[in-house]
Design a protein around this motif. Structure first.
Motif, PDB file in Angstrom:
ATOM      1  N   THR A 125      30.493  48.843  21.676  1.00  0.00           N
ATOM      2  CA  THR A 125      31.210  49.797  22.880  1.00  0.00           C
ATOM      3  C   THR A 125      30.962  49.059  24.220  1.00  0.00           C
ATOM      4  OG1 THR A 125      29.368  51.222  23.013  1.00  0.00           O
ATOM      5  CG2 THR A 125      31.009  51.858  21.271  1.00  0.00           C
ATOM      6  N   GLY A 126      31.318  49.227  25.241  1.00  0.00           N
ATOM      7  CA  GLY A 126      31.096  48.816  26.524  1.00  0.00           C
ATOM      8  C   GLY A 126      29.659  49.246  27.109  1.00  0.00           C
ATOM      9  N   ASP A 127      28.963  50.491  26.688  1.00  0.00           N
ATOM     10  CA  ASP A 127      27.612  50.565  26.972  1.00  0.00           C
ATOM     11  C   ASP A 127      26.647  50.042  25.957  1.00  0.00           C
ATOM     12  OD1 ASP A 127      28.608  52.556  28.802  1.00  0.00           O
ATOM     13  OD2 ASP A 127      28.167  54.251  27.442  1.00  0.00           O
ATOM     14  N   ALA A 128      26.998  49.780  24.734  1.00  0.00           N
ATOM     15  CA  ALA A 128      26.358  49.016  23.931  1.00  0.00           C
ATOM     16  C   ALA A 128      26.102  47.531  24.313  1.00  0.00           C
ATOM     17  CB  ALA A 128      26.492  48.913  22.366  1.00  0.00           C
ATOM     18  N   ALA A 129      27.453  47.141  24.709  1.00  0.00           N
ATOM     19  CA  ALA A 129      27.484  45.549  24.982  1.00  0.00           C
ATOM     20  C   ALA A 129      26.640  45.271  26.188  1.00  0.00           C
ATOM     21  CB  ALA A 129      28.900  45.469  25.348  1.00  0.00           C
ATOM     22  N   ALA A 130      26.482  46.174  27.095  1.00  0.00           N
ATOM     23  CA  ALA A 130      25.772  45.772  28.205  1.00  0.00           C
ATOM     24  C   ALA A 130      24.083  45.402  28.088  1.00  0.00           C
ATOM     25  CB  ALA A 130      25.511  47.025  29.290  1.00  0.00           C
ATOM     26  N   SER A 131      23.604  45.968  26.594  1.00  0.00           N
ATOM     27  CA  SER A 131      22.238  45.742  26.325  1.00  0.00           C
ATOM     28  C   SER A 131      22.494  44.326  25.653  1.00  0.00           C
ATOM     29  CB  SER A 131      21.753  46.909  25.329  1.00  0.00           C
ATOM     30  OG  SER A 131      22.476  46.701  24.221  1.00  0.00           O
ATOM     31  N   HIS A 132      23.212  43.911  25.357  1.00  0.00           N
ATOM     32  CA  HIS A 132      23.358  42.370  24.746  1.00  0.00           C
ATOM     33  C   HIS A 132      23.459  41.144  25.893  1.00  0.00           C
ATOM     34  CE1 HIS A 132      23.981  43.375  20.357  1.00  0.00           C
ATOM     35  NE2 HIS A 132      24.175  44.393  20.823  1.00  0.00           N
ATOM     36  N   VAL A 133      23.694  41.769  27.159  1.00  0.00           N
ATOM     37  CA  VAL A 133      23.589  40.695  28.287  1.00  0.00           C
ATOM     38  C   VAL A 133      22.242  40.345  28.569  1.00  0.00           C
ATOM     39  CG1 VAL A 133      24.449  39.840  30.364  1.00  0.00           C
ATOM     40  CG2 VAL A 133      25.852  41.367  28.846  1.00  0.00           C
ATOM     41  N   PHE A 134      21.637  39.250  28.301  1.00  0.00           N
ATOM     42  CA  PHE A 134      20.397  38.929  28.289  1.00  0.00           C
ATOM     43  C   PHE A 134      20.033  38.422  29.685  1.00  0.00           C
ATOM     44  CE2 PHE A 134      16.885  35.758  28.702  1.00  0.00           C
ATOM     45  CZ  PHE A 134      15.688  36.316  27.909  1.00  0.00           C
ATOM     46  N   GLY A 135      21.046  37.642  30.238  1.00  0.00           N
ATOM     47  CA  GLY A 135      21.171  37.246  31.666  1.00  0.00           C
ATOM     48  C   GLY A 135      22.314  36.395  31.938  1.00  0.00           C
ATOM     49  N   TYR A 136      22.360  35.669  32.919  1.00  0.00           N
ATOM     50  CA  TYR A 136      23.290  34.954  33.747  1.00  0.00           C
ATOM     51  C   TYR A 136      22.951  33.467  33.900  1.00  0.00           C
ATOM     52  CZ  TYR A 136      25.047  39.697  34.123  1.00  0.00           C
ATOM     53  OH  TYR A 136      25.508  41.111  33.806  1.00  0.00           O
ATOM     54  N   THR A 137      23.889  32.433  33.900  1.00  0.00           N
ATOM     55  CA  THR A 137      23.633  31.350  34.559  1.00  0.00           C
ATOM     56  C   THR A 137      25.326  30.935  35.109  1.00  0.00           C
ATOM     57  OG1 THR A 137      22.983  29.104  33.893  1.00  0.00           O
ATOM     58  CG2 THR A 137      24.601  30.238  32.413  1.00  0.00           C
ATOM     59  N   ILE A 138      25.061  29.696  36.008  1.00  0.00           N
ATOM     60  CA  ILE A 138      26.379  29.040  36.637  1.00  0.00           C
ATOM     61  C   ILE A 138      26.835  28.305  35.594  1.00  0.00           C
ATOM     62  CG2 ILE A 138      27.129  27.935  38.450  1.00  0.00           C
ATOM     63  CD1 ILE A 138      24.729  28.504  39.964  1.00  0.00           C
ATOM     64  N   MET A 139      28.301  28.340  35.512  1.00  0.00           N
ATOM     65  CA  MET A 139      29.070  27.456  34.555  1.00  0.00           C
ATOM     66  C   MET A 139      30.127  26.829  35.306  1.00  0.00           C
ATOM     67  SD  MET A 139      31.070  28.906  31.172  1.00  0.00           S
ATOM     68  CE  MET A 139      32.637  28.162  30.419  1.00  0.00           C
ATOM     69  N   ASN A 140      30.375  25.646  34.933  1.00  0.00           N
ATOM     70  CA  ASN A 140      31.494  24.825  35.541  1.00  0.00           C
ATOM     71  C   ASN A 140      32.275  24.362  34.336  1.00  0.00           C
ATOM     72  OD1 ASN A 140      33.115  23.048  36.684  1.00  0.00           O
ATOM     73  ND2 ASN A 140      31.600  21.681  38.016  1.00  0.00           N
ATOM     74  N   ASP A 141      33.324  24.825  34.420  1.00  0.00           N
ATOM     75  CA  ASP A 141      34.441  24.594  33.231  1.00  0.00           C
ATOM     76  C   ASP A 141      35.321  23.371  33.595  1.00  0.00           C
ATOM     77  OD1 ASP A 141      36.088  24.584  30.884  1.00  0.00           O
ATOM     78  OD2 ASP A 141      37.356  26.068  31.923  1.00  0.00           O
ATOM     79  N   TRP A 142      34.836  22.009  33.606  1.00  0.00           N
ATOM     80  CA  TRP A 142      35.596  20.949  33.975  1.00  0.00           C
ATOM     81  C   TRP A 142      37.028  20.690  33.028  1.00  0.00           C
ATOM     82  CZ3 TRP A 142      33.477  18.198  37.940  1.00  0.00           C
ATOM     83  CH2 TRP A 142      32.017  18.389  37.874  1.00  0.00           C
ATOM     84  N   SER A 143      37.999  20.547  34.262  1.00  0.00           N
ATOM     85  CA  SER A 143      39.433  20.440  33.469  1.00  0.00           C
ATOM     86  C   SER A 143      40.321  19.426  33.999  1.00  0.00           C
ATOM     87  CB  SER A 143      39.959  21.939  34.027  1.00  0.00           C
ATOM     88  OG  SER A 143      39.419  23.017  33.666  1.00  0.00           O
ATOM     89  N   ALA A 144      40.767  18.965  33.068  1.00  0.00           N
ATOM     90  CA  ALA A 144      41.799  17.745  33.294  1.00  0.00           C
ATOM     91  C   ALA A 144      43.188  18.508  33.218  1.00  0.00           C
ATOM     92  CB  ALA A 144      41.731  16.588  32.405  1.00  0.00           C
TER      93      ALA A 144
END
Length: 310
Positions: free
Chosen positions: A133-152
């Motif tokens: 569920t959305g509430d349960a999913a929140a506890s699975h978010v350990f942390g955050y980082t920056i992401m650069n999805d390079w694209s051709a």
């Protein structure tokens, strides 16, 4: 990192080990850390903050979809299906790049960056990460980082016409870093609706190209995690990208709005610097393109149904 020193986890644990143990274990390990055993950050070359188990990349910003759609077929639109559920694709966890590591793109005339915030999944005791569920999913978010999805973009455009992908237009490199900031460190940045109201900016060769608030997403990160787990699982070490922020989070959005390749596509030697409030800076240069080995075009076949038939 403790203050300005890079400190190892106690007991020789790795980032993967910590993600497998979850947030409470991470706090306990931090309490046991010894800053005197660390190395000054200036003396360290940072690698990517984790080796992802899998990378799902969403497309959660309406403004980005509007601009990029115009760059593809000249028509700016957000199809009704976008609003129904968050869409993502899987990209390559084996070509992850760390801070300062140059990307080696394929031969392309439309190399692009994509500024994203990514959630990193950690373990939760008693949960297998399935059908959250959305509430349960929140506890699975350990942390955050920056992401650069390079694209051709030229390669990506050809692939998408086959109604599958993206594939080789994307899988040559994804930059992550500079580190994972735990979710509790950014809790004060959540707005009343649960969106992370942090500022994201991107610069090419020192010139600011785009900026946005991550809270302009169509879905919160827990909602993205819950959707990813539907009839499936998320596991420690999974990375979930927000998708490209709006207002110049990538060049293709600006190309679509301008009707021309302005600003120009990235070239060898260009520097892309991404800054997200509360996370840090992720910088990389564009390295030389890698020419592909030739591959034959598809050969029309007679569609014979039985061996030996003529």
């Amino acid at each position: 990192m403790v203050e300005d020193r890079v400190v190892p986890f106690p007991d020789g644990l790795t980032v993967a080990d910590v993600l497998e143990r979850g947030m409470d274990a991470a706090h306990a390990l931090f309490a046991r850390s010894d800053a005197t055993s660390g190395v000054p950050l200036a003396d360290v070359r940072l690698l990517a903050p984790l080796v992802p188990a899998a990378i799902r990349d969403f497309v959660a910003f309406e403004e980005h979809v509007e601009g990029v759609s115009a760059s593809v077929d000249g028509k700016s639109e957000v199809v009704p299906e976008w609003y129904q559920a968050p869409t993502f694709y899987f990209t390559n966890p084996h070509t992850v790049l760390g801070p300062g590591e140059a990307v080696s793109p394929p031969v392309t005339e439309r190399l692009d960056f994509e500024l994203e915030l990514a959630a990193v999944i950690g373990a939760v005791p008693g949960s297998d990460g399935a059908n959250l569920t959305g509430d349960a999913a929140a506890s699975h978010v350990f942390g955050y980082t920056i992401m650069n999805d390079w694209s051709a973009r030229d390669i990506q455009s050809r692939e998408m016409k086959v109604r599958l992908g993206p594939a080789k237009g994307k899988d040559f490199g994804t930059s992550l870093g500079p580190w994972i900031v735990t979710a509790d460190e950014l809790a004060s940045c959540l707005d009343a609706d649960g969106f992370l109201a942090v500022r994201a900016e991107v610069f090419v060769n020192g010139e600011q190209i785009g900026d946005d608030l991550v809270s302009n997403m169509g879905w919160t990160f827990p909602e993205l995690v819950a959707y990813a787990s539907r009839n499936s699982r998320v596991v420690p070490g999974d990375v979930l990208g927000s998708g490209t922020v709006g207002n110049g989070g990538c060049l293709a959005e600006l190309w679509g709005r301008a009707g021309q390749l302005t600003p120009p596509p990235l070239r060898t030697g260009d520097e892309v610097r991404m800054v997200i409030e509360g996370i840090g800076e992720l910088t990389a240069r564009v390295g030389p393109s890698v020419p592909p080995h030739p591959i034959a075009a598809a050969r029309p076949r007679p569609r014979i149904r039985r061996r030996g038939a003529t």
